[in-house]
Design a protein around this motif. Structure first.
Motif, mmCIF file in Angstrom:
data_model
loop_
_atom_site.group_PDB
_atom_site.id
_atom_site.type_symbol
_atom_site.label_atom_id
_atom_site.label_comp_id
_atom_site.label_asym_id
_atom_site.label_seq_id
_atom_site.Cartn_x
_atom_site.Cartn_y
_atom_site.Cartn_z
ATOM 1 N N UNK A 121 14.533 -2.771 -1.555
ATOM 2 C CA UNK A 121 14.649 -1.528 -2.318
ATOM 3 C C UNK A 121 15.751 -0.668 -1.714
ATOM 4 N N UNK A 122 16.141 0.370 -2.433
ATOM 5 C CA UNK A 122 17.157 1.289 -1.920
ATOM 6 C C UNK A 122 16.685 1.920 -0.619
ATOM 7 N N UNK A 123 15.398 2.249 -0.567
ATOM 8 C CA UNK A 123 14.848 2.882 0.629
ATOM 9 C C UNK A 123 14.880 1.927 1.815
ATOM 10 N N UNK A 124 14.458 0.663 1.600
ATOM 11 C CA UNK A 124 14.443 -0.322 2.682
ATOM 12 C C UNK A 124 15.866 -0.652 3.131
ATOM 13 N N UNK A 125 16.784 -0.731 2.165
ATOM 14 C CA UNK A 125 18.189 -0.999 2.475
ATOM 15 C C UNK A 125 18.758 0.120 3.345
ATOM 16 N N UNK A 126 18.419 1.354 3.027
ATOM 17 C CA UNK A 126 18.895 2.515 3.797
ATOM 18 C C UNK A 126 18.419 2.433 5.243
ATOM 19 N N UNK A 127 17.159 2.044 5.434
ATOM 20 C CA UNK A 127 16.600 1.935 6.788
ATOM 21 C C UNK A 127 17.316 0.840 7.563
ATOM 22 N N UNK A 128 17.514 -0.332 6.915
ATOM 23 C CA UNK A 128 18.138 -1.469 7.590
ATOM 24 C C UNK A 128 19.590 -1.196 7.964
ATOM 25 N N UNK A 129 20.292 -0.399 7.153
ATOM 26 C CA UNK A 129 21.700 -0.105 7.414
ATOM 27 C C UNK A 129 21.889 1.222 8.135
ATOM 28 N N UNK A 130 20.772 1.883 8.382
ATOM 29 C CA UNK A 130 20.811 3.161 9.100
ATOM 30 C C UNK A 130 21.667 4.196 8.362
ATOM 31 N N UNK A 131 21.445 4.269 7.063
ATOM 32 C CA UNK A 131 22.105 5.274 6.234
ATOM 33 C C UNK A 131 21.043 5.919 5.351
ATOM 34 N N UNK A 132 21.409 6.961 4.630
ATOM 35 C CA UNK A 132 20.434 7.634 3.782
ATOM 36 C C UNK A 132 20.232 6.874 2.474
ATOM 37 N N UNK A 133 19.079 7.104 1.859
ATOM 38 C CA UNK A 133 18.787 6.456 0.579
ATOM 39 C C UNK A 133 19.775 6.921 -0.498
ATOM 40 N N UNK A 134 20.181 8.200 -0.416
ATOM 41 C CA UNK A 134 21.156 8.722 -1.380
ATOM 42 C C UNK A 134 22.495 8.004 -1.256
ATOM 43 N N UNK A 135 22.842 7.630 -0.016
ATOM 44 C CA UNK A 135 24.095 6.897 0.195
ATOM 45 C C UNK A 135 24.022 5.514 -0.432
ATOM 46 N N UNK A 136 22.858 4.874 -0.301
ATOM 47 C CA UNK A 136 22.653 3.557 -0.923
ATOM 48 C C UNK A 136 22.803 3.667 -2.435
ATOM 49 N N UNK A 137 22.170 4.682 -3.001
ATOM 50 C CA UNK A 137 22.239 4.900 -4.454
ATOM 51 C C UNK A 137 23.677 5.174 -4.889
#
Length: 233
Positions: free
Chosen positions: A189-205
């Motif tokens: 998910x966007x949230x899990x991706x953000x955690x794994x890449x150490x970035x914010x969920x908004x950045x993933x989106x």
């Protein structure tokens, strides 16, 4: 009106040239063209071939003289026994429709000394008896084996074109965008991706939105499919 000798010679010359032209077309056509005749509908023993173009003769391995001498046996040598039913069915169908209609089908033929090959062909009534029943049938067919080979080549070329286009599209993505895409394509998910890449969920989106725009893709499902097709998952 009586034609003069010179006019008659010119007429005959023109007819001969026209005949050679048509014969050349038939002989150089890259497909099976043949005319079969049946003396009695439903009786395979009354079948015979009356014309074979050069392609058919060369492919089947049976000459015009051999086809004539074999009579109905010619069909037993060049056709699969299970496909006689197809012939009977096509004859029954064609006897009830007008000469402008055609009937298509698939059958197997056996070139001399070789394995059976699949053919797809079209048939129409070429000549009828005085009572209106079919007498001769004009057939044109192509070997599916060759068509499949060409078809597969086309598919491979299209795949290669698509791969090259996709490679160019991938180059439009930044390294971070490709990282995000790999995680999304892997089911994160966007949230899990953000955690794994150490970035914010908004950045993933934001990255996802930019990739959709760059690739000309309308939704996340298509974006994931693009990633899977190109090994980015």
């Amino acid at each position: 009106m009586v034609m003069r000798d010179d006019e008659l010679k010119t007429e005959i010359k023109g007819l001969k040239e026209k005949l050679r032209f048509y014969e050349d077309i038939l002989d150089k056509a890259p497909c099976f063209i043949y005319i079969n005749e049946i003396g009695k509908i439903g009786d395979e023993n009354t079948m015979r071939n009356v014309y074979l173009n050069k392609f058919t003769i060369e492919t089947t391995g049976y000459s015009r003289d051999e086809a004539d001498s074999l009579g109905s046996e010619y069909f037993r040598k060049v056709l699969h026994p299970d496909d006689f039913e197809v012939i009977d069915h096509s004859i029954e169908h064609l006897r009830s429709i007008n000469d402008d209609n055609v009937y298509g089908g698939i059958c197997r033929s056996k070139p001399r000394g070789k394995e059976f090959i699949w053919q797809v062909g079209r048939t129409r009534v070429f000549k009828r008896n005085p009572d209106g029943s079919p007498l001769q049938f004009l057939n044109a067919a192509v070997a599916l084996n060759d068509e499949f080979h060409s078809h597969n080549q086309i598919i491979e070329l299209l795949k290669e074109n698509k791969r090259l286009l996709n490679e160019n599209s991938i180059l439009k993505l930044t390294r971070r965008e490709r990282d995000v895409l790999r995680h999304l394509a892997g089911g994160k998910s966007a949230k899990k991706t953000a955690i794994l890449l150490n970035i914010s969920e908004l950045t993933v989106i934001s990255h996802r939105k930019n990739m959709l725009r760059k690739l000309g893709i309308n939704n996340t499902a298509s974006l994931v499919n693009f990633a899977v097709e190109n090994g980015l998952n």
